[in-house]
Design a protein around this motif. Structure first.
Motif, PDB file in Angstrom:
ATOM      1  N   ILE A 179      32.769 -33.059 100.330  1.00  8.56           N
ATOM      2  CA  ILE A 179      33.695 -34.127 100.689  1.00  8.56           C
ATOM      3  C   ILE A 179      34.539 -33.655 101.864  1.00  8.56           C
ATOM      4  N   THR A 180      34.493 -34.376 102.972  1.00  6.84           N
ATOM      5  CA  THR A 180      35.334 -34.040 104.117  1.00  6.84           C
ATOM      6  C   THR A 180      36.643 -34.823 104.020  1.00  6.84           C
ATOM      7  N   GLY A 181      37.669 -34.279 104.659  1.00  9.40           N
ATOM      8  CA  GLY A 181      38.982 -34.902 104.535  1.00  9.40           C
ATOM      9  C   GLY A 181      39.479 -34.849 103.107  1.00  9.40           C
ATOM     10  N   ALA A 182      39.207 -33.719 102.434  1.00  6.64           N
ATOM     11  CA  ALA A 182      39.426 -33.628 100.978  1.00  6.64           C
ATOM     12  C   ALA A 182      40.851 -33.235 100.598  1.00  6.64           C
ATOM     13  N   SER A 183      41.712 -32.987 101.566  1.00 11.08           N
ATOM     14  CA  SER A 183      43.034 -32.454 101.226  1.00 11.08           C
ATOM     15  C   SER A 183      44.047 -33.518 100.838  1.00 11.08           C
ATOM     16  N   SER A 184      43.747 -34.782 101.130  1.00 13.14           N
ATOM     17  CA  SER A 184      44.726 -35.837 100.830  1.00 13.14           C
ATOM     18  C   SER A 184      44.027 -37.185 100.738  1.00 13.14           C
ATOM     19  N   GLY A 185      44.790 -38.186 100.310  1.00 11.02           N
ATOM     20  CA  GLY A 185      44.327 -39.565 100.343  1.00 11.02           C
ATOM     21  C   GLY A 185      43.062 -39.823  99.553  1.00 11.02           C
ATOM     22  N   ILE A 186      42.192 -40.640 100.128  1.00 11.12           N
ATOM     23  CA  ILE A 186      40.944 -41.010  99.470  1.00 11.12           C
ATOM     24  C   ILE A 186      40.083 -39.773  99.210  1.00 11.12           C
ATOM     25  N   GLY A 187      40.065 -38.852 100.158  1.00 12.58           N
ATOM     26  CA  GLY A 187      39.258 -37.647  99.993  1.00 12.58           C
ATOM     27  C   GLY A 187      39.677 -36.823  98.797  1.00 12.58           C
ATOM     28  N   ARG A 188      40.974 -36.626  98.652  1.00 14.30           N
ATOM     29  CA  ARG A 188      41.462 -35.830  97.521  1.00 14.30           C
ATOM     30  C   ARG A 188      41.223 -36.545  96.198  1.00 14.30           C
ATOM     31  N   ALA A 189      41.520 -37.837  96.152  1.00 10.06           N
ATOM     32  CA  ALA A 189      41.300 -38.590  94.912  1.00 10.06           C
ATOM     33  C   ALA A 189      39.831 -38.559  94.513  1.00 10.06           C
ATOM     34  N   THR A 190      38.941 -38.668  95.500  1.00 14.95           N
ATOM     35  CA  THR A 190      37.503 -38.640  95.221  1.00 14.95           C
ATOM     36  C   THR A 190      37.069 -37.257  94.766  1.00 14.95           C
ATOM     37  N   ALA A 191      37.600 -36.231  95.410  1.00 13.62           N
ATOM     38  CA  ALA A 191      37.273 -34.862  94.998  1.00 13.62           C
ATOM     39  C   ALA A 191      37.648 -34.636  93.541  1.00 13.62           C
ATOM     40  N   GLU A 192      38.829 -35.079  93.157  1.00 11.62           N
ATOM     41  CA  GLU A 192      39.268 -34.887  91.771  1.00 11.62           C
ATOM     42  C   GLU A 192      38.412 -35.689  90.789  1.00 11.62           C
ATOM     43  N   ALA A 241      38.574 -29.572 104.809  1.00 13.02           N
ATOM     44  CA  ALA A 241      39.738 -30.133 105.495  1.00 13.02           C
ATOM     45  C   ALA A 241      40.360 -29.014 106.320  1.00 13.02           C
ATOM     46  N   ARG A 242      41.287 -29.382 107.190  1.00 18.52           N
ATOM     47  CA  ARG A 242      41.938 -28.365 108.026  1.00 18.52           C
ATOM     48  C   ARG A 242      43.036 -27.623 107.279  1.00 18.52           C
ATOM     49  N   ARG A 243      43.633 -28.254 106.275  1.00 19.10           N
ATOM     50  CA  ARG A 243      44.790 -27.662 105.595  1.00 19.10           C
ATOM     51  C   ARG A 243      44.339 -26.816 104.404  1.00 19.10           C
ATOM     52  N   GLN A 244      44.202 -25.524 104.656  1.00 18.14           N
ATOM     53  CA  GLN A 244      43.711 -24.601 103.640  1.00 18.14           C
ATOM     54  C   GLN A 244      44.620 -24.571 102.420  1.00 18.14           C
ATOM     55  N   ASP A 245      45.947 -24.666 102.615  1.00 21.76           N
ATOM     56  CA  ASP A 245      46.865 -24.607 101.479  1.00 21.76           C
ATOM     57  C   ASP A 245      46.646 -25.771 100.524  1.00 21.76           C
ATOM     58  N   ARG A 246      46.355 -26.953 101.072  1.00 19.43           N
ATOM     59  CA  ARG A 246      46.089 -28.118 100.223  1.00 19.43           C
ATOM     60  C   ARG A 246      44.797 -27.925  99.434  1.00 19.43           C
ATOM     61  N   LEU A 247      43.792 -27.369 100.081  1.00 20.17           N
ATOM     62  CA  LEU A 247      42.514 -27.146  99.404  1.00 20.17           C
ATOM     63  C   LEU A 247      42.659 -26.120  98.278  1.00 20.17           C
ATOM     64  N   GLN A 248      43.410 -25.060  98.537  1.00 22.76           N
ATOM     65  CA  GLN A 248      43.617 -24.039  97.511  1.00 22.76           C
ATOM     66  C   GLN A 248      44.391 -24.606  96.326  1.00 22.76           C
ATOM     67  N   GLU A 249      45.299 -25.515  96.611  1.00 18.41           N
ATOM     68  CA  GLU A 249      46.060 -26.171  95.546  1.00 18.41           C
ATOM     69  C   GLU A 249      45.146 -26.940  94.602  1.00 18.41           C
ATOM     70  N   ILE A 250      44.130 -27.598  95.181  1.00 20.48           N
ATOM     71  CA  ILE A 250      43.156 -28.308  94.360  1.00 20.48           C
ATOM     72  C   ILE A 250      42.277 -27.323  93.605  1.00 20.48           C
ATOM     73  N   ALA A 251      41.793 -26.317  94.333  1.00 22.73           N
ATOM     74  CA  ALA A 251      40.805 -25.394  93.771  1.00 22.73           C
ATOM     75  C   ALA A 251      41.348 -24.575  92.610  1.00 22.73           C
TER      76      ALA A 251
END
Length: 244
Positions: free
Chosen positions: A6-19, A32-42
């Motif tokens: 999933i691209t654009g996975a750090s926020s919005g539709i991308g994050r909701a879909t990832a979850e 996504a470009r924001r590594q901190d957001r991705l680590q927060e999910i992971a």
């Protein structure tokens, strides 16, 4: 375990879909470009694979896709989601640099990721997979002052059709989801622009972003012999039919 990037996975539709996919037990590559957001999910899911990178960076994307497939064994689905709205206004008020930025992310970035997914799906065994492009209602009917975004999303519709046709011999399906007014950071930003111009403006109806995520999941869950070619999911009362 089925797999999806999933691209654009750090926020919005991308994050909701990832979850949504993570909760369903899929192995999910988060780009996504924001590594901190991705680590927060992971940190909340063992089946999440964070991969920081810019979708317009072809070398970085090639590495990310190869690393993910190396871990997962195959790529079943790509949700080609990363995008931006860009500057709003009539065409003579839009800087060329602003137009180029939207085109670079919304078309070139999606092309790069679709190209990589297609290559992996074509060569893996068993062959095949599914690419889901995030279009927009603007791929059909534009919002006022959205020439950059609308131009890019019309291009994505062409990309979807071409991928569907070219993917047939390799069992690669491609569909497009056109989402209208899901409650996300991007829509909040658009609403802020509207209110800045007219504080008394009536904002358009919204839907829960999770409804969009569930729609992507439905498309991904179909068997190989079935495909949603185009899906429109939107806030029921938003002015889409007949807007303009």
């Amino acid at each position: 375990m089925k797999s999806i990037i999933i691209t654009g996975a750090s926020s919005g539709i991308g994050r909701a879909t990832a979850e949504e996919f993570l909760n369903a037990g899929w192995r999910v590559g988060l780009i996504a470009r924001r590594q901190d957001r991705l680590q927060e999910i992971a940190q909340n899911w063992h089946n999440a694979v964070p991969m920081s990178g810019d979708v317009t960076d072809a070398v970085a994307m090639e590495t990310a896709f190869a690393d993910f497939v190396g871990q997962a064994g195959r790529l079943d689905v790509l949700f080609n989601n990363a995008g931006l709205f860009g500057d709003a206004g009539p065409i003579d008020e839009i800087d060329l640099e602003a137009f180029d930025q939207v085109i670079n992310v919304n078309i070139r970035g999606m092309f790069i990721c679709a190209r990589l997914a297609f290559a992996h799906m074509r060569r893996q065994s068993p062959q095949g997979g599914r690419i889901i492009n995030n279009g927009s209602l603007s791929a059909h009917n534009p919002r006022p002052g959205s020439i950059c975004y609308t131009t890019s999303k019309h291009a994505i519709t062409g990309m979807t059709r071409s991928l569907s046709l070219d993917g047939r011999p390799f069992d690669i399906a491609c569909g497009q989801i056109d989402i209208g007014n899901a409650q996300t950071e991007l829509v909040d930003e658009l609403n802020a622009r509207i209110l800045a111009k007219s504080p008394d403006a009536e904002l358009m109806p919204m839907m829960d972003v999770q409804d969009a995520a569930r729609s992507v999941k439905h498309m991904a869950d179909l068997p190989p012999e079935a495909n949603v070619q185009f899906m429109t999911v939107m806030a029921t009362k938003m002015p889409y039919i007949g807007r303009g």
